[in-house]
Design a protein around this motif. Structure first.
Motif, PDB file in Angstrom:
ATOM      1  N   MET A 106       5.040   6.326  -4.665  1.00 40.68           N
ATOM      2  CA  MET A 106       4.526   5.019  -4.256  1.00 40.68           C
ATOM      3  C   MET A 106       3.500   5.174  -3.143  1.00 40.68           C
ATOM      4  O   MET A 106       2.473   4.490  -3.133  1.00 40.68           O
ATOM      5  CB  MET A 106       5.673   4.112  -3.807  1.00 40.68           C
ATOM      6  CG  MET A 106       6.552   3.649  -4.957  1.00 40.68           C
ATOM      7  SD  MET A 106       8.047   2.799  -4.412  1.00 40.68           S
ATOM      8  CE  MET A 106       7.352   1.351  -3.650  1.00 40.68           C
ATOM      9  N   LYS A 107       3.761   6.084  -2.211  1.00 38.22           N
ATOM     10  CA  LYS A 107       2.808   6.333  -1.123  1.00 38.22           C
ATOM     11  C   LYS A 107       1.525   6.956  -1.682  1.00 38.22           C
ATOM     12  O   LYS A 107       0.423   6.528  -1.351  1.00 38.22           O
ATOM     13  CB  LYS A 107       3.450   7.248  -0.074  1.00 38.22           C
ATOM     14  CG  LYS A 107       2.481   7.862   0.898  1.00 38.22           C
ATOM     15  CD  LYS A 107       1.706   6.826   1.705  1.00 38.22           C
ATOM     16  CE  LYS A 107       0.799   7.532   2.692  1.00 38.22           C
ATOM     17  NZ  LYS A 107      -0.165   6.677   3.298  1.00 38.22           N
ATOM     18  N   GLN A 108       1.666   7.968  -2.538  1.00 30.20           N
ATOM     19  CA  GLN A 108       0.487   8.649  -3.097  1.00 30.20           C
ATOM     20  C   GLN A 108      -0.402   7.688  -3.871  1.00 30.20           C
ATOM     21  O   GLN A 108      -1.623   7.789  -3.822  1.00 30.20           O
ATOM     22  CB  GLN A 108       0.928   9.795  -4.005  1.00 30.20           C
ATOM     23  CG  GLN A 108       1.570  10.940  -3.268  1.00 30.20           C
ATOM     24  CD  GLN A 108       2.309  11.893  -4.194  1.00 30.20           C
ATOM     25  OE1 GLN A 108       2.498  11.618  -5.373  1.00 30.20           O
ATOM     26  NE2 GLN A 108       2.755  13.015  -3.646  1.00 30.20           N
ATOM     27  N   ARG A 109       0.194   6.764  -4.568  1.00 26.58           N
ATOM     28  CA  ARG A 109      -0.566   5.793  -5.368  1.00 26.58           C
ATOM     29  C   ARG A 109      -1.096   4.630  -4.532  1.00 26.58           C
ATOM     30  O   ARG A 109      -1.794   3.779  -5.067  1.00 26.58           O
ATOM     31  CB  ARG A 109       0.324   5.209  -6.466  1.00 26.58           C
ATOM     32  CG  ARG A 109       0.726   6.158  -7.526  1.00 26.58           C
ATOM     33  CD  ARG A 109       1.608   5.408  -8.497  1.00 26.58           C
ATOM     34  NE  ARG A 109       2.022   6.213  -9.612  1.00 26.58           N
ATOM     35  CZ  ARG A 109       2.882   5.804 -10.532  1.00 26.58           C
ATOM     36  NH1 ARG A 109       3.391   4.592 -10.466  1.00 26.58           N
ATOM     37  NH2 ARG A 109       3.219   6.584 -11.519  1.00 26.58           N
ATOM     38  N   ARG A 110      -0.694   4.576  -3.277  1.00 27.12           N
ATOM     39  CA  ARG A 110      -1.057   3.465  -2.387  1.00 27.12           C
ATOM     40  C   ARG A 110      -0.595   2.132  -2.986  1.00 27.12           C
ATOM     41  O   ARG A 110      -1.265   1.124  -2.947  1.00 27.12           O
ATOM     42  CB  ARG A 110      -2.554   3.474  -2.102  1.00 27.12           C
ATOM     43  CG  ARG A 110      -2.986   4.760  -1.446  1.00 27.12           C
ATOM     44  CD  ARG A 110      -4.465   4.844  -1.261  1.00 27.12           C
ATOM     45  NE  ARG A 110      -4.904   3.737  -0.402  1.00 27.12           N
ATOM     46  CZ  ARG A 110      -6.156   3.333  -0.340  1.00 27.12           C
ATOM     47  NH1 ARG A 110      -7.085   3.928  -1.041  1.00 27.12           N
ATOM     48  NH2 ARG A 110      -6.487   2.337   0.444  1.00 27.12           N
ATOM     49  N   GLU A 111       0.591   2.201  -3.545  1.00 30.32           N
ATOM     50  CA  GLU A 111       1.126   1.068  -4.302  1.00 30.32           C
ATOM     51  C   GLU A 111       1.266  -0.201  -3.476  1.00 30.32           C
ATOM     52  O   GLU A 111       1.103  -1.305  -3.992  1.00 30.32           O
ATOM     53  CB  GLU A 111       2.471   1.465  -4.910  1.00 30.32           C
ATOM     54  CG  GLU A 111       2.886   0.586  -6.031  1.00 30.32           C
ATOM     55  CD  GLU A 111       3.998   1.176  -6.862  1.00 30.32           C
ATOM     56  OE1 GLU A 111       4.715   0.382  -7.485  1.00 30.32           O
ATOM     57  OE2 GLU A 111       4.158   2.404  -6.902  1.00 30.32           O
ATOM     58  N   TYR A 112       1.543  -0.056  -2.195  1.00 28.26           N
ATOM     59  CA  TYR A 112       1.680  -1.223  -1.328  1.00 28.26           C
ATOM     60  C   TYR A 112       0.386  -2.034  -1.314  1.00 28.26           C
ATOM     61  O   TYR A 112       0.410  -3.256  -1.286  1.00 28.26           O
ATOM     62  CB  TYR A 112       2.044  -0.755   0.088  1.00 28.26           C
ATOM     63  CG  TYR A 112       2.657  -1.815   0.959  1.00 28.26           C
ATOM     64  CD1 TYR A 112       3.973  -2.223   0.765  1.00 28.26           C
ATOM     65  CD2 TYR A 112       1.941  -2.394   2.001  1.00 28.26           C
ATOM     66  CE1 TYR A 112       4.545  -3.185   1.569  1.00 28.26           C
ATOM     67  CE2 TYR A 112       2.516  -3.360   2.815  1.00 28.26           C
ATOM     68  CZ  TYR A 112       3.819  -3.749   2.587  1.00 28.26           C
ATOM     69  OH  TYR A 112       4.383  -4.704   3.385  1.00 28.26           O
ATOM     70  N   LEU A 113      -0.742  -1.353  -1.339  1.00 29.86           N
ATOM     71  CA  LEU A 113      -2.045  -2.035  -1.386  1.00 29.86           C
ATOM     72  C   LEU A 113      -2.397  -2.473  -2.806  1.00 29.86           C
ATOM     73  O   LEU A 113      -2.898  -3.576  -3.018  1.00 29.86           O
ATOM     74  CB  LEU A 113      -3.145  -1.125  -0.850  1.00 29.86           C
ATOM     75  CG  LEU A 113      -3.068  -0.802   0.640  1.00 29.86           C
ATOM     76  CD1 LEU A 113      -4.088   0.262   0.993  1.00 29.86           C
ATOM     77  CD2 LEU A 113      -3.264  -2.050   1.468  1.00 29.86           C
TER      78      LEU A 113
END
Length: 157
Positions: A106-113
């Motif tokens: 999730m961090k690598q994909r910048r999923e939060y953004l």
């Protein structure tokens, strides 16, 4: 408060219990949003995903706070779920490898953004079933840790 005293950062004075209640509410919002979405266009699922991701981050924050970090230290992670996962307070939860890997992905994909701003990047978002599994595991394990650390101690011993 005088003009030179800065206002506290939002959430600075929140208790661990208050953060846990907020996480539970975001998890409930996720479950509520997911049910009616069957058969709806994929990009419209983003609000449910955002609720899940935020609940996940809040559960991680609770575990970090239970592990002794102050709110300023938790905030220093800046939504980096992967780095949060590496902290000893999270490692002590004994998360499944699949869950830990998901948080790092999730961090690598910048999923939060992505889930907030990019309906065109559906390949960079987790499947709702994966989000649900990660959310469920964190809710259970963090809830158990909170209960264990806040259980009344027997008196007279």
């Amino acid at each position: 408060m005088n003009d030179q005293t800065p206002a506290p950062y939002p959430g600075e004075t929140a208790t661990v219990e208050e953060i846990l209640v907020l996480a539970n509410q975001y998890a409930l919002a996720f479950r509520t949003l997911v049910n009616p979405l069957h058969g709806v266009a994929d990009w419209t699922r983003a609000p449910a995903g955002l609720c899940a991701i935020h609940a996940i981050e809040l559960y991680l924050a609770v575990a970090l706070r239970l592990g002794g970090l102050c709110s300023k230290q938790v905030r220093s992670f800046q939504h980096d779920l992967g780095t949060m996962t590496e902290h000893e307070s999270i490692a002590a939860l004994g998360l499944r490898k699949k869950t830990s890997d998901h948080l790092k992905t999730m961090k690598q994909r910048r999923e939060y953004l992505v889930v907030r701003y990019a309906p065109d990047m559906k390949d960079a978002r987790s499947e709702l079933t994966r989000l649900a599994a990660t959310l469920k595991e964190l809710a259970e394990k963090v809830g158990h840790r909170f209960d264990a650390q806040n259980a009344p101690t027997p008196s007279g011993s």
